[in-house]
Design an enzyme around this catalytic site. Structure first.
Site, PDB file in Angstrom:
ATOM      1  N   ASP A   8      46.928  29.428  30.231  1.00 15.94           N
ATOM      2  CA  ASP A   8      45.426  29.556  29.950  1.00 15.94           C
ATOM      3  C   ASP A   8      45.089  28.801  28.720  1.00 15.94           C
ATOM      4  O   ASP A   8      43.520  27.802  29.288  1.00 15.94           O
ATOM      5  CB  ASP A   8      45.353  31.499  29.639  1.00 15.94           C
ATOM      6  N   ARG A  43      36.953  35.978  28.989  1.00 19.51           N
ATOM      7  CA  ARG A  43      38.359  36.205  29.711  1.00 19.51           C
ATOM      8  C   ARG A  43      38.585  37.668  30.378  1.00 19.51           C
ATOM      9  O   ARG A  43      38.881  38.547  29.586  1.00 19.51           O
ATOM     10  CB  ARG A  43      39.140  36.236  27.727  1.00 19.51           C
ATOM     11  N   LEU A  75      52.033  32.231  29.340  1.00 19.44           N
ATOM     12  CA  LEU A  75      51.154  32.042  29.921  1.00 19.44           C
ATOM     13  C   LEU A  75      49.910  32.670  29.644  1.00 19.44           C
ATOM     14  O   LEU A  75      48.488  31.980  29.505  1.00 19.44           O
ATOM     15  CB  LEU A  75      51.945  33.434  32.031  1.00 19.44           C
ATOM     16  N   ASP A  76      49.854  34.312  29.362  1.00 17.16           N
ATOM     17  CA  ASP A  76      48.056  34.261  29.033  1.00 17.16           C
ATOM     18  C   ASP A  76      48.340  35.024  27.899  1.00 17.16           C
ATOM     19  O   ASP A  76      48.956  36.059  28.618  1.00 17.16           O
ATOM     20  CB  ASP A  76      47.639  34.922  30.272  1.00 17.16           C
ATOM     21  N   PRO A  77      48.888  34.268  26.608  1.00 14.81           N
ATOM     22  CA  PRO A  77      48.589  33.297  26.437  1.00 14.81           C
ATOM     23  C   PRO A  77      48.748  31.813  25.952  1.00 14.81           C
ATOM     24  O   PRO A  77      50.368  32.495  26.428  1.00 14.81           O
ATOM     25  CB  PRO A  77      48.119  33.537  24.902  1.00 14.81           C
TER      26      PRO A  77
END
Length: 447
Positions: free
Chosen positions: A128, A241, A123-125
């Site tokens: 994104d 971020r 997801l994050d990372p």
């Protein structure tokens, strides 16, 4: 039939297991939590499990050689060790973790072997990167420039489950959440580098309204400046971020840090109560510890941080039941005990990118890309779906020969992000894009 080795059976593993078996792949889950792995497989004949841990490298070597691809859902510190064995057997590797220096050092060898080590596929990372690059490449293809870029993500309890003072519950690695709050952060704002040291991380916040959900606090996430190169937007004067949190988390974790509750120095806490521990950490008096701690923090006795300490039981006479340990261990264990997402509760993922693009004719445009995803009661959490499914799709693309890139990669290439985003959309995980938004969407950001 292609065979996939999955290392780890933790909180985000189930969706990748289900997806790959549904796609007709044989899977082997290697984990010390064999019972949990068997539950994920659910009797499906395509699945098997092995009782294994990282202190058994010989078995790992055999497992990697006997499967077509490896997915490492282990803690990041083990990925390079796994990658070296994958390299020895010329097997590709997929992880959901940030690329570490040791992993990047294997890039040339992986290219020479003709294999890919695909990292940051979560997801994050992960999502994104992919959703950001889709818009960045669109802007560049049409002759535009990215002047400003903000990317913010949060893994949170759904609003109805945010019922403690911090309005937070753990739906993924609890220790990872807490340790992330000890990082410093670096971002670029109007051409100037802004360094936020760990001590001030939760004091340097701003608020942002997320459409349909509400207002959140945002704090900076690690090193944003590196992404100017990663995303190919060296023309940008601002890159940030960050992380979304409900109001209450930042004040509380800042208080924990100020009180020394997240220190990792070993000490003997034999015979102490939770209030003894708090008094020892804060230097507060034990007789009226609530009032004394509030004064030490220069906060009202009814503040969120004090309410949180009370909720977690740090003002109580309950025995610690620890001997030699660290304050971080005591604090994180208590949070895990009191703040895990319940089986009848939903979690929530929110992510938003905000771009300021400029065009050759002088016009400027704000573009927003937003994701909201909720966990499924009785099913998978939102965090497990959004972390595991990109990795699962990456595995399928590699095994189908649809990714030609080799070496150490992250999903910033069109041949990776386009098909992954399309498949995620089919699975109900979609970034909603809004174009020609007013410039106030950028100017109102008070970072």
């Amino acid at each position: 039939m292609k065979k996939v080795l999955i290392l780890g059976a933790g909180m985000v593993a189930k969706p990748i297991v289900e997806y790959l078996m549904r796609e007709g792949y044989r899977i082997v889950i290697a984990s010390p939590m064999k019972g949990r792995a068997d539950e994920m497989i659910g009797g499906n004949p395509l699945g098997a499990s092995v009782d294994w841990s990282m202190d058994d490298p010989e078995t790992l070597d055999l497992l990697i050689s006997g499967n077509d691809i490896t997915v490492s859902l282990l803690p990041y510190k083990y990925h390079s060790q796994v990658a070296r064995l994958c390299l020895a057997h010329k097997r590709p590797l997929v992880t959901t973790s940030y690329v570490q220096k040791e992993m990047q050092g294997l890039d040339e060898a992986a290219k020479n072997a003709g294999i890919i080590f695909l990292n940051e596929m979560g997801l994050d990372p992960g999502i994104d990167h992919m959703s950001a690059m889709k818009i960045i490449d669109l802007i560049h293809r049409n002759g535009g420039k990215v002047e400003q870029f903000y990317s913010i993500c949060g893994a949170l309890p759904a609003p109805e489950a945010a019922d403690n003072p911090m309005k937070y519950k753990f739906s993924w690695s609890p220790r990872g959440v807490i340790l992330a709050g000890l990082n410093s952060a670096l971002y670029l704002h109007n051409g100037k580098r802004k360094l936020v040291d760990s001590r001030n991380l939760f004091r340097s916040t701003f608020t942002l309204e997320f459409k349909g959900i509400g207002e959140f606090e945002v704090y900076a996430n690690r090193d944003s400046v590196n992404y100017l190169e990663t995303y190919g937007i060296t023309e940008a004067s601002t890159i940030f971020r960050g992380t979304f949190r409900y109001k209450g988390w930042c004040e509380t974790i800042d208080a924990f840090k100020s009180l020394g509750m997240l220190d990792d120095t070993l000490k003997d806490y034999s015979g102490m109560t939770y209030s003894d521990f708090l008094a020892e950490r804060s230097g507060a008096t034990i007789t009226d510890i609530r009032k004394s701690v509030a004064a030490k923090l220069d906060l009202p006795s009814g503040s969120v941080a004090i309410q949180s300490l009370d909720f977690l039981g740090f003002f109580s006479d309950e025995k610690l039941n620890y001997y030699e340990t660290t304050p971080l261990e005591i604090t994180s264990d208590r949070m895990i005990r009191k703040m895990m997402l319940g089986e009848t509760e939903r979690d929530m993922i929110i992510m938003q990118h905000i771009f300021l693009a400029s065009w050759p004719d002088g016009r400027k445009e704000v573009i927003k890309s937003s994701l909201t995803d909720f966990g499924i009661l009785g099913g998978n959490t939102a965090i497990s779906r959004t972390v595991a499914l990109p990795a699962a799709i990456g595995v399928k693309l590699i095994l189908e020969g649809k990714i030609s890139s080799t070496g150490v990669q992250i999903p910033v290439l069109p041949e990776i992000y386009n098909p992954v985003l399309e498949e995620l959309k089919f699975l109900g995980i979609e970034m909603k894009e809004e174009y020609w938004q007013p410039e106030s969407e950028i100017t109102n950001l008070k970072i």
